[in-house]
Design an enzyme around this catalytic site. Sequence first.
Site, short mmCIF file in Angstrom:
data_model
loop_
_atom_site.label_atom_id
_atom_site.label_comp_id
_atom_site.label_asym_id
_atom_site.label_seq_id
_atom_site.Cartn_x
_atom_site.Cartn_y
_atom_site.Cartn_z
CG ASP A 63 -3.79 6.82 2.50
OD1 ASP A 63 -3.49 5.62 2.37
OD2 ASP A 63 -4.47 7.27 3.44
CG ASP A 71 -24.22 12.26 -26.93
OD1 ASP A 71 -23.49 12.10 -25.93
OD2 ASP A 71 -24.03 11.69 -28.00
CG HIS A 99 -1.66 1.29 1.43
ND1 HIS A 99 -2.52 1.86 0.52
CD2 HIS A 99 -1.58 2.16 2.48
CE1 HIS A 99 -2.96 3.02 1.00
NE2 HIS A 99 -2.41 3.22 2.18
CD GLU A 109 -3.57 5.34 11.10
OE1 GLU A 109 -4.65 4.73 11.02
OE2 GLU A 109 -3.19 6.17 10.27
CG ASP A 110 -1.44 1.28 10.66
OD1 ASP A 110 -2.30 1.58 11.50
OD2 ASP A 110 -1.61 1.40 9.44
CG HIS A 140 1.05 6.93 4.22
ND1 HIS A 140 1.43 6.11 3.18
CD2 HIS A 140 -0.22 6.56 4.53
CE1 HIS A 140 0.44 5.30 2.88
NE2 HIS A 140 -0.58 5.55 3.68
#
Length: 692
Positions: free
Chosen positions: A125, A245, A34, A62-63, A58
């Site tokens: 992201d 159109d 990711h 957080e993780d 990034h």
Amino acid sequence: MSTEQVREVYRAYLFSAEVHQNQSRLTGEPYIYHPLAVARILAGMRMDQACIIAAILHDVIEDTEATKEILQVQFGDEVAELVDGVSKLTLMDFRSRAEAQAANFRKMMLAVAKDIRVIIIKLADRLHNMRTLGVMRPEKKRRIAKETLEIYAPIANRFGINSMRQELEALGFKAHWPRRYAVIKEHIRRNRGNRKEILSHIEHALRLRLQQEGIENESYGREKNPYSVYRKMRDKHLSLSELADVLAFRIIVDSVDTCYRVLGVVHNLYKPKPGSFKDYIAIPKANGYQSLHSILIGPSGFPIEIQIRTREMHQLAECGIAAHWIYKTPRNGRDTLPRGASEWLSSLLELQSGVGDSMEFLENVKIDLFPDEVYVFTPQGDILVLPRGATVIDFAYAVHSRVGDSCVAARIDRRLTPLRTRLHNGQTVEIITSEGAVPNPAWLNFVATSKARGYIRAYLKNIKQQEAMDLGRRLLDKEMRAYGSCLEQISIGVIEQALAEWKIDSLDSLLVDIALGNRMPLLVAQRLTGQAGGTLPEGSYRDHNSDPLVIRGTEGVVVNYARCCRPIPGDAITAVFNPGKGMVVHRQECPNLHEGKVRESWLELDWEAGIDNDFPTEIRVAVGNQRGVLATVAASIAELGSNIENVAIEERDGLTSTLILIIEVKNRKHLANIMRRIRTIPDVIRISRTLG
């Protein structure tokens, strides 16, 4: 990038791969895929080294166990700040998911105001997350898609990143409304096949004519965005078959002069549709977008949309603010930004300082994410760009907050107009201010920009606080007089001890609580005077002969006048505490005062002498059904210096009606004079004042 810069990017990859080593995504692939995909998107936009490194890292704060301090040591302050700006507020407690999302958004947007690259990383992201949304549960998929369509796609549009906006819209639309997406996509595909011959003919004619004029260019037909088709259907209430159109072409040339030459060529080839030409080169959009737009009437009457721009304009239109990293090397994310983007970021900083919580901040930012703008002029000829639907008040606050706070009237194209008037392209607006003027709460009903809404709310919040403190002090002093004391005579130590017991941070907060009815002034007075639980001295203010609290009628939002009986100066009045809202003033004979109201929450009041304000009150006038009777009654009221706020008519029978009038009066004497005058009108049968 130089070899050394590439080496730093690779080192960031190794670091991120190591800390994410045992993690995987819902798709089953290693988590590192990711951040690498996000970095790849940014590399395609040709972002700088720090931005790509931050994209790879990034999610580590957080993780993983990695901290901002570790990133500062390993990769420097610039990268650490970027990563921190993108990271969520995972360590805070929130009452709901919506509140957590709003707080995360607020933190991110404040980081964006310092460095624009934070939002570019966040958009990349979100784009990769949308590309891999298929593995999510249906309800989560819809929630993320809705957030993308409401916040992230409009932000991409606000910063001019058109390529990212279109993909976010298409993916969000597909995930949120899959069947609608499929139907519109099929319609576009089928029409493309049906119009293939016409499309080819127009493309050939355009290229041939430009070649004859010796103009080098790149031209091609554009694919429609399914979400923009859906939005047009929704906003204009059209079916697919009713949509014209439109065949779309884009022509890219080498200079601004050539853009205008091409415009002349295509207008000679096909007739332009009147009123459809837009010059975004002379007057760029707020996000920096520049192009010439025109709609032509092609073969068989088919409309052809033409966009003409230079290569640099095209790069800016596709990449928006990100294009500035291609042409320049800014020292930080705020340097060399388009004026519109820079002004919007500055307004975010002003906005966040005036709002109470993150939910309000998010609500106000959403207001500013409108895609359409109106361009209006100041009397000096400067252009201001405002969202469509903006009013005179929005214009005033866009000029300056002090102008907005003190505006009383306006001239549009030299004509006096109301403050709620909506603005249109090309108008010249002049604001008339007055030194003593203040914002009106009613403005919140029609303003369109977050800046105006934020300043009005901040003013009202501050006024309410000041009014509440003043009223709270008066209420507390009145209670304390029964014990032969006042607030000034109480020592700071006693006050601080009481505040600590009640877990209140300051005396001002205590006074506000009293005024808003959250804390009874009698109990506070007993605690501060050391009489808690005791009885009141004989002859105290709660005896019938005591002096009531005097009100001036200008206490503002902390003193409300009951609509059931509409008290005016001269009436005998009593207040009831309404927790959280303050005092509600009733006439003493009002039946609603005696129904279910706890007498301990009552407070005897009196009017200050010499009040000169206007107060609304309601009268009922029974009249015969004669032509012009309402006009006669209204004229009589106006002659005695009163204004009619509202009129309602109750049909009694074929012969009589009852007029229900809310009129503004100074006091009971003024009202009596008006009622006496109305009684003299021949068609008036009966007149009375409404009670409860």
